[in-house]
Design an enzyme around this catalytic site. Structure first.
Site, PDB file in Angstrom:
ATOM      1  N   TRP B 103       0.753  -1.113   0.248  1.00  0.00           N
ATOM      2  CA  TRP B 103       0.020  -0.002   0.199  1.00  0.00           C
ATOM      3  C   TRP B 103       0.816   1.136   0.043  1.00  0.00           C
ATOM      4  CZ3 TRP B 103      -4.138  -1.062  -2.001  1.00  0.00           C
ATOM      5  CH2 TRP B 103      -5.033  -2.481  -1.713  1.00  0.00           C
ATOM      6  N   ASP B 172      -1.468   6.977   6.025  1.00  0.00           N
ATOM      7  CA  ASP B 172      -2.742   6.096   5.526  1.00  0.00           C
ATOM      8  C   ASP B 172      -2.903   5.276   6.865  1.00  0.00           C
ATOM      9  OD1 ASP B 172      -4.068   4.132   4.636  1.00  0.00           O
ATOM     10  OD2 ASP B 172      -2.781   3.542   3.078  1.00  0.00           O
ATOM     11  N   LYS B 196     -12.278  -1.412   7.681  1.00  0.00           N
ATOM     12  CA  LYS B 196     -11.781  -2.108   8.674  1.00  0.00           C
ATOM     13  C   LYS B 196     -12.102  -2.103  10.017  1.00  0.00           C
ATOM     14  CE  LYS B 196      -8.392  -2.400   4.994  1.00  0.00           C
ATOM     15  NZ  LYS B 196      -8.686  -3.362   4.199  1.00  0.00           N
TER      16      LYS B 196
HETATM   17  C1  LIG Z   1      -3.150  -0.164   4.545  1.00  0.00           C
HETATM   18  C2  LIG Z   1      -4.142   0.134   3.333  1.00  0.00           C
HETATM   19  N1  LIG Z   1      -4.047   1.163   2.514  1.00  0.00           N
HETATM   20  C3  LIG Z   1      -4.974   1.242   1.618  1.00  0.00           C
HETATM   21  C4  LIG Z   1      -6.046   0.272   1.111  1.00  0.00           C
HETATM   22  C5  LIG Z   1      -6.769   0.606   0.010  1.00  0.00           C
HETATM   23  O1  LIG Z   1      -7.920   0.904   0.478  1.00  0.00           O
HETATM   24  P1  LIG Z   1      -9.140   1.315  -0.248  1.00  0.00           P
HETATM   25  O2  LIG Z   1      -9.673  -0.009  -1.025  1.00  0.00           O
HETATM   26  O3  LIG Z   1     -10.308   1.845   0.353  1.00  0.00           O
HETATM   27  O4  LIG Z   1      -9.004   2.041  -1.548  1.00  0.00           O
HETATM   28  C6  LIG Z   1      -5.966  -0.907   2.142  1.00  0.00           C
HETATM   29  C7  LIG Z   1      -6.964  -1.751   1.743  1.00  0.00           C
HETATM   30  O5  LIG Z   1      -6.893  -2.939   1.974  1.00  0.00           O
HETATM   31  C8  LIG Z   1      -4.983  -1.000   2.975  1.00  0.00           C
HETATM   32  O6  LIG Z   1      -5.201  -2.033   3.829  1.00  0.00           O
HETATM   33 MG   LIG Z   2       0.549  -3.839   3.157  1.00  0.00          MG
END
Ligand SMILES: Cc1ncc(COP(=O)(O)O)c(C=O)c1O
Ligand SMILES: [Mg+2]
Ligand SMILES: Cc1ncc(COP(=O)(O)O)c(C=O)c1O
Ligand SMILES: [Mg+2]
Ligand SMILES: [Mg+2]
Ligand SMILES: [Mg+2]
Lengths: 360, 360
Positions: B103, B172, B196
């Site tokens: 991510w 994030d 989550k």
């Molecule tokens: C740490 C993290 N950042 C970003 C995301 C992506 O999020 P979204 O699906 O809301 O765009 C996730 C999704 O699992 C995540 O776990």
């Molecule tokens: Mg990760």
């Protein structure tokens, strides 16, 4: 349980009661999975079945060929206002915009950030009370954008306009999507937020021709490219799973109503009750030109603001909610989307007749 | 009604049962309004009360001062990956990114479309099994971006890193937001999808310092400017009303749990049950370095893929769902967010112990 009242809200709007009941049953456990609909992974079998069914039902209802993708996106119609020009308009190119209300103007503003815009028609001269009959297309526009139903002003295109040769048609169908049959093959892109005819807010239906997806700009943020969502079946990132679930139920409900043609017949009969009354009323008067009237949003006034206010306030007390018109039109607006019951319009007309008698 | 099973999904994920029950009661009528929560206009009193309460509870829980805005947006964390650099990074400027998982890498890619990025640290050398202890800041980065919890790799920052002087911290926090106290004053921006720890997918919480909002780029599409959403209290366009309603209920539930400190204590105790077992198990082994372990996503393997598969399959049959690890790590992942019950981890460990005994 509290009795449900007549909800004339312009959006978020009424949802069929049977759909809400079905949602209720699946909140703590989707079917027999032991996991609620909102708690299922978007990558798991249970949710994928919901997604597949939603796409299939959408295709069935509107007769969407394999030349088109069906996408469930986030950001509302307002993000589509930007995504369309960002993907398809490069600076130096022009797009035609048909200006029939505030939403058309907002769509145009976002296009102007990206390229040139030609106004192919406008009904602003009469506060958007009509749909212009003639277009003056620009020279070789990339696409032609229009708003099929003008939620605020209560006007609606009878049928899609003919775009300039070589340009593809883009439609903001937020407030009349799936309220009547649609010949998708005439369009490049159709989009709409779910919150009027298709479910809760937070999910946007986008029907887009596959060859266009490929033509889209490649330098954009990943989330703003249609190809990202097309390649990943709307699951590049976590989609609004509950919204898709709800839309799937609403699609199922429309199928049970007999599909789009039957939906259109019901919507016509329903709106006619109100328009017929308005036409003979000496107190109330429709604001839209007769040939441009919307079957989704019926706008009307008494011509006296104080009486309008009194009417809205008494109606609210009597269980008719959401009738206050948008501030740019004033007066009243009855939003009577697919899910709004015929009986609700009949009751409203009774109430209006009474109110009129009391005013005389 | 179908019995609920243990749902270890990484997101969308388990939601407190009491929250789902409350949602259920409001689907056909929000309180005594006679209109379901999804059917209320976002401009009406009933929904505005929900919105106000959600903001107030969010501020209360995290001790958010008036220097910050609390926004509810669409597009997920993935759209924030783009919105942050589009608003704050101009070409020629640099931002620092801490690379601790997939991510973080995705966030960096979107920044690279806009400006320059400096990698202030990376744990890619060991497949992201740890959180680097040292940062090598770039020279005058505008901001420093990190991922507080790495959902896929099961690692988590113990506390926020110190950004380079003059740069603001962007986090994030998708997978550990509100799982423990957070000193918001140390951050410029905190964002996370709800799916989550905070509710269903389709709504993204963004906590952002007001002075930054003003500094943001002005030439962007309206929907991509933070100022648009700040000025309009997250209602520039139709917000995901049901998602906000759900988040409000989850905030209420966290308050009932005793707030973030109490939540953190529960989460620590819960994760400890599983990590303690893993540390003494001869079959199972945690994949993250001990000092970097996540309290939200516990990743583990047996070292033998066939046995991993057998374990996941037997566990699924026994009512432990969603334990398959992400394909980039393999093995197993138990996501045990706020709403996941302590008892579920105890039961899982029992099951693992049995499985281990059967393997011996
Ligand atoms: C740490 C993290 N950042 C970003 C995301 C992506 O999020 P979204 O699906 O809301 O765009 C996730 C999704 O699992 C995540 O776990
Ligand atoms: Mg990760
Ligand atoms: C015709 C039309 N277009 C666009 C919009 C904006 O949609 P959204 O709020 O989903 O961005 C609306 C909302 O009422 C609308 O009626
Ligand atoms: Mg309009
Ligand atoms: Mg009249
Ligand atoms: Mg071990």
């Amino acid at each position: 349980m509290t009795a449900r009242i007549f909800n004339f809200s312009a959006g978020p709007a009424i949802i069929p009661e049977s759909v809400l009941e079905e949602a209720k049953e699946n909140l703590l456990s989707l079917g027999s999975t032991g996991i609620g609909i909102m708690e299922h992974s978007h990558r798991g079998k249970a949710f994928l079945a919901v997604y597949e069914q939603a796409v299939a039902r959408c295709r069935e209802l509107a007769g969407i060929s394999n030349d088109y993708e069906v996408l469930f996106l986030q950001g509302g119609a307002s993000l589509q206002f930007s995504m369309v020009p960002m993907n398809f308009l490069t600076s130096g190119q022009t797009a035609d915009y048909l200006i029939t209300g505030v939403w058309s103007e907002k769509a145009r503003e976002e296009a102007q950030r990206v390229g040139s815009v030609h106004e192919a028609c406008s009904s602003k001269d009469k506060n958007f009370t009509y749909i212009p009959q003639e277009l003056k297309p620009g020279s070789s526009p990339v696409y032609t954008h229009f708003t099929s139903n003008n939620t605020i002003f209560g006007t609606q295109f009878r049928t899609e306009p003919t775009p300039a040769a070589g340009s593809f048609l883009v439609c903001d169908a937020s407030s009349d999507i799936f309220s009547r049959p649609i010949d998708v093959s005439k369009y490049g892109i159709i989009y709409g937020g779910a919150q009027k005819n298709l479910g809760p807010s937070g999910v946007t239906l986008v029907i887009i021709r596959k060859d266009l997806i490929e033509r889209g700009q490649k330098e954009l943020p990943t989330m703003l490219q249609y190809r990202t969502h097309a390649k990943n079946e709307s699951m590049y990132n976590t989609p609004p799973t509950f919204g898709i679930f709800m839309m799937n139920l609403v699609f199922g409900w429309i199928i049970k109503q007999g599909g789009l043609a039957s939906m259109a017949a019901k919507n016509e009969a329903k709106a006619k009750v109100l328009y017929d009354y308005l036409d003979q009323s000496r107190l109330f008067k429709g604001t839209a030109q007769a040939d441009s009237r919307s079957l989704m949003n019926v706008t009307f006034v008494t011509g006296n603001e104080a009486i309008d206010q009194q009417f809205v306030s008494e109606a609210t007390k009597a269980g008719f909610d959401g009738l206050k018109g948008h501030r740019s039109v004033g007066g009243m607006r009855a939003s009577i989307y697919n899910a709004f019951p015929h009986e609700g319009v009949v009751e409203l007309v009774k109430f209006m007749r009474d109110f009129e008698a009391r005013q005389a």
